[in-house]
Scaffold this active site. Structure first.
Site, PDB file in Angstrom:
ATOM      1  N   ASP A   8       6.848  -5.643  -6.165  1.00 53.46           N
ATOM      2  CA  ASP A   8       7.549  -6.520  -5.229  1.00 53.46           C
ATOM      3  C   ASP A   8       9.002  -6.628  -5.664  1.00 53.46           C
ATOM      4  OD1 ASP A   8       5.099  -6.823  -4.097  1.00 53.46           O
ATOM      5  OD2 ASP A   8       4.907  -8.973  -4.488  1.00 53.46           O
ATOM      6  N   ASP A 129      -0.759 -10.845   7.050  1.00 50.35           N
ATOM      7  CA  ASP A 129      -0.701 -11.867   6.012  1.00 50.35           C
ATOM      8  C   ASP A 129      -1.140 -13.187   6.623  1.00 50.35           C
ATOM      9  OD1 ASP A 129       0.522  -9.826   4.540  1.00 50.35           O
ATOM     10  OD2 ASP A 129       2.516 -10.445   5.214  1.00 50.35           O
TER      11      ASP A 129
END
Length: 241
Positions: A8, A129
């Protein structure tokens, strides 16, 4: 089941967030490409990259570290975050990215997902998500009334390569994945499902593999950085080496 190590990216660094909160970021490596090389050396088959700044900005922000990763590694990589138009999709794929992940636009502009999947077969995934079963967009900052399964089913005929399902409340929390919700989604659609969020141990990976539904893969980040999962050992346990 493929194990996808996660990198990330925030402000050019490899970080992990806690439950998707940008102000709760832990920096694990100042050189994301070096981190990618460590994962590759351990035997990973894929890399999972996320441009966190891009997810909020709506356009790529961490292009330089992504390009460095692509130039230094030979394994395929998928990227999500800030990819919201065909020009950006085409640019990333032309730079050697194996798969783009479309999240926010899957809710706001599903026709773009369909167009991209037709134009680039096997190279477009949908990122879903969710908090409490409802889809969140724009870097998880905005919650919608769209249910996970409804969104996934809407792309059954679109030709997308995979659905990457993240339980936001589990992400970075080291509390284990949401096995029930992940298995339910995988059973509800024919599209391959990749699990994300909360994978904190080898036992979690085995539980996902044996959850009663066939999963294409699982993504792990913090557990790999913290040493809670040894990547090489996990790949052996999953029969991936």
């Amino acid at each position: 089941m493929i194990l996808y190590p996660a990198i990330d990216l925030k402000d050019g660094q490899a970080v992990r967030l806690f439950k998707g909160e940008m102000d709760q970021a832990t920096v694990f490596n100042d050189d994301p490409a070096a981190q990618a090389m460590e994962f590759v050396a351990a035997g990973c088959e894929w890399l999972h990259l996320v441009d966190l700044n891009g997810a909020f900005a709506g356009e790529p922000v961490n292009a330089a570290p992504v390009e460095a990763i692509l130039s230094r590694t030979k394994v395929p990589a998928q990227l999500g975050g800030g990819i919201r138009d065909m020009t950006t999709i085409e640019r990333w794929l032309s730079k050697g990215l194996a798969r783009v992940i479309l999240g926010t636009v899957a809710v706001e502009n599903p026709d773009l997902v369909r167009e991209a999947a037709r134009a680039f077969p096997g190279k477009v995934a949908v990122g879903i998500d969710a908090r409490n079963g409802r889809v969140a967009t724009k870097g998880w900052a905005e919650e919608t009334d769209v249910m996970v399964t409804d969104l996934a089913r809407s792309f059954e005929d679109a030709g997308v390569a995979a659905i990457i399902y993240t339980d936001i409340n589990r992400d970075g929390a080291m509390q284990g994945p949401n096995l029930e919700a992940t298995a339910a989604l995988a059973k509800a659609v024919s599209i391959p499902v990749i699990a994300s969020g909360g994978v904190s141990s080898l036992a979690d990976l085995i539980a996902l593999r044996d959850c009663g539904a066939t999963l294409d893969g699982a993504i792990s980040g913090r557990a790999l950085y913290d040493g809670a999962i040894d990547l090489r050992e996990a790949l052996i346990a999953l029969g991936r080496t």
